[in-house]
Design an enzyme around this catalytic site. Sequence first.
Site, PDB file in Angstrom:
ATOM      1  N   GLY A  65       1.959   2.789  10.924  1.00 50.22           N
ATOM      2  CA  GLY A  65       2.950   3.866  10.849  1.00 50.22           C
ATOM      3  C   GLY A  65       3.598   4.245  12.165  1.00 50.22           C
ATOM      4  O   GLY A  65       4.232   5.292  12.262  1.00 50.22           O
TER       5      GLY A  65
ATOM      6  N   HIS B  57      -9.875   1.398   4.440  1.00 53.44           N
ATOM      7  CA  HIS B  57      -8.625   1.660   5.163  1.00 53.44           C
ATOM      8  C   HIS B  57      -8.883   2.705   6.259  1.00 53.44           C
ATOM      9  O   HIS B  57      -9.672   3.632   6.058  1.00 53.44           O
ATOM     10  CB  HIS B  57      -7.542   2.150   4.199  1.00 53.44           C
ATOM     11  CG  HIS B  57      -6.192   2.196   4.840  1.00 53.44           C
ATOM     12  ND1 HIS B  57      -5.820   3.239   5.660  1.00 53.44           N
ATOM     13  CD2 HIS B  57      -5.172   1.323   4.836  1.00 53.44           C
ATOM     14  CE1 HIS B  57      -4.603   2.994   6.117  1.00 53.44           C
ATOM     15  NE2 HIS B  57      -4.183   1.840   5.639  1.00 53.44           N
TER      16      HIS B  57
ATOM     17  N   LYS C 228       0.358   4.225  -0.579  1.00 48.87           N
ATOM     18  CA  LYS C 228      -0.283   5.469  -0.119  1.00 48.87           C
ATOM     19  C   LYS C 228       0.065   6.632  -1.054  1.00 48.87           C
ATOM     20  O   LYS C 228       0.113   6.451  -2.265  1.00 48.87           O
ATOM     21  CB  LYS C 228       0.103   5.752   1.343  1.00 48.87           C
ATOM     22  CG  LYS C 228      -0.174   4.546   2.239  1.00 48.87           C
ATOM     23  CD  LYS C 228      -0.150   4.866   3.709  1.00 48.87           C
ATOM     24  CE  LYS C 228      -0.383   3.585   4.507  1.00 48.87           C
ATOM     25  NZ  LYS C 228      -0.530   3.806   5.919  1.00 48.87           N
TER      26      LYS C 228
ATOM     27  N   GLY D 108       2.620  -0.756   4.380  1.00 48.57           N
ATOM     28  CA  GLY D 108       2.533   0.642   3.974  1.00 48.57           C
ATOM     29  C   GLY D 108       3.904   1.243   3.730  1.00 48.57           C
ATOM     30  O   GLY D 108       4.550   0.991   2.717  1.00 48.57           O
ATOM     31  N   GLY D 109       4.384   2.011   4.704  1.00 45.41           N
ATOM     32  CA  GLY D 109       5.623   2.771   4.564  1.00 45.41           C
ATOM     33  C   GLY D 109       6.806   1.975   4.014  1.00 45.41           C
ATOM     34  O   GLY D 109       7.550   2.478   3.168  1.00 45.41           O
TER      35      GLY D 109
ATOM     36  N   SER E  84       2.940  -1.395  10.461  1.00 51.33           N
ATOM     37  CA  SER E  84       4.377  -1.365  10.786  1.00 51.33           C
ATOM     38  C   SER E  84       5.140  -2.631  10.399  1.00 51.33           C
ATOM     39  O   SER E  84       6.131  -2.974  11.053  1.00 51.33           O
ATOM     40  CB  SER E  84       4.589  -1.045  12.268  1.00 51.33           C
ATOM     41  OG  SER E  84       4.169   0.271  12.542  1.00 51.33           O
TER      42      SER E  84
ATOM     43  N   ASN F 231       0.863  -1.177   0.000  1.00 52.60           N
ATOM     44  CA  ASN F 231       0.000   0.000   0.000  1.00 52.60           C
ATOM     45  C   ASN F 231       0.901   1.229   0.000  1.00 52.60           C
ATOM     46  O   ASN F 231       1.330   1.694   1.053  1.00 52.60           O
ATOM     47  CB  ASN F 231      -0.900  -0.036   1.238  1.00 52.60           C
ATOM     48  CG  ASN F 231      -1.752   1.204   1.374  1.00 52.60           C
ATOM     49  OD1 ASN F 231      -1.863   1.998   0.442  1.00 52.60           O
ATOM     50  ND2 ASN F 231      -2.364   1.378   2.543  1.00 52.60           N
TER      51      ASN F 231
ATOM     52  N   GLU G 245      -5.767  -4.482  10.650  1.00 54.29           N
ATOM     53  CA  GLU G 245      -4.764  -3.435  10.838  1.00 54.29           C
ATOM     54  C   GLU G 245      -5.114  -2.617  12.083  1.00 54.29           C
ATOM     55  O   GLU G 245      -5.924  -1.684  12.008  1.00 54.29           O
ATOM     56  CB  GLU G 245      -4.758  -2.483   9.630  1.00 54.29           C
ATOM     57  CG  GLU G 245      -4.349  -3.132   8.335  1.00 54.29           C
ATOM     58  CD  GLU G 245      -3.768  -2.112   7.362  1.00 54.29           C
ATOM     59  OE1 GLU G 245      -2.600  -2.290   6.967  1.00 54.29           O
ATOM     60  OE2 GLU G 245      -4.443  -1.139   7.029  1.00 54.29           O
TER      61      GLU G 245
HETATM   62  P1  PGA Z   1       2.333   0.941   7.667  1.00 56.18           P
HETATM   63  O1  PGA Z   1       0.870   1.051   7.018  1.00 56.18           O
HETATM   64  O2  PGA Z   1       2.950  -0.334   7.147  1.00 56.18           O
HETATM   65  O3  PGA Z   1       3.056   2.162   7.218  1.00 56.18           O
HETATM   66  O4  PGA Z   1       2.145   0.876   9.158  1.00 56.18           O
HETATM   67  C1  PGA Z   1       0.078  -0.067   6.802  1.00 56.18           C
HETATM   68  C2  PGA Z   1      -1.216   0.361   6.179  1.00 56.18           C
HETATM   69  O5  PGA Z   1      -1.717   1.438   6.523  1.00 56.18           O
HETATM   70  O6  PGA Z   1      -1.780  -0.354   5.341  1.00 56.18           O
END
Ligand code: PGA
Length: 240
Positions: free
Chosen positions: A165, A87, A11, A222-223, A201, A9, A159
């Site tokens: 994050g 989400h 973003k 995500g990140g 995360s 993802n 999640e």
């Molecule tokens: P993250 O985000 O891996 O940056 O924590 C996950 C997500 O929001 O799908």
Amino acid sequence: MGNKKIFANQKMYMTKQDVETFIKASEEKEYEQLVICPSILYLPLFQDSKFHLGVQNIFYEKKGAYTGEISPLQVKEYGVEYAIIGHSERRTILHETNEMFQKKIDACKDQDIIPIFCIGETKEQYEMHKTNQVLKRQLFDVLKNVKKEALEHIIIAYEPLWAIGTGMIPTNEEIERITQYIKSIINQVFHVSVPVLYGGSVNERNISKLNQISNIDGFLVGGASKSISELLKMYEVVVS
Ligand code: PGA
């Protein structure tokens, strides 16, 4: 799902140049268990890549006067196979509702796009031991109105909001227990087996440990998914 998958993802993290660098650095092989969900603007750049594709959001109508929205019919033309729905960032920042999630899930079914429906509790709910209760409500308020055929191909992403994050993550035992809970209540009530992903995360340092959880079907990252080298390291762990 037989083998675990990673859903990236990305973003709104990347520029066009970042995406071009990302694609160039990918290897000349098929990434069967990797799905990239780029910023919608960059879908065409991924057209000839070896990745499977998803979108981070979708609208529920096919065509019409819906300023700024993008339909399942439109993304299907770009080879999109998955759509993230519900989400937490869309719930909290854009105030999307359960009714919208239900319509989006149904609309995906019409184009054979697999919805990834996200659920998760806040830190406060977690600390008050309300996780199961919150997840059950988030699931049922939407799934009870979804077409039966749409339910047969849905993926659930667990999640926890406090893990997105933040670098904080539930223990493997907690994720395993919650995954089991999600699978069993959906099975009991709707008589379907759903794959469940963990997200929040996930990165190259913790993926080996998380990959030991026996009942999850993959990860929503995500990140850490915006770096191709980090993503491919995680991918190797998951496919090996
Ligand atoms: P993250 O985000 O891996 O940056 O924590 C996950 C997500 O929001 O799908």
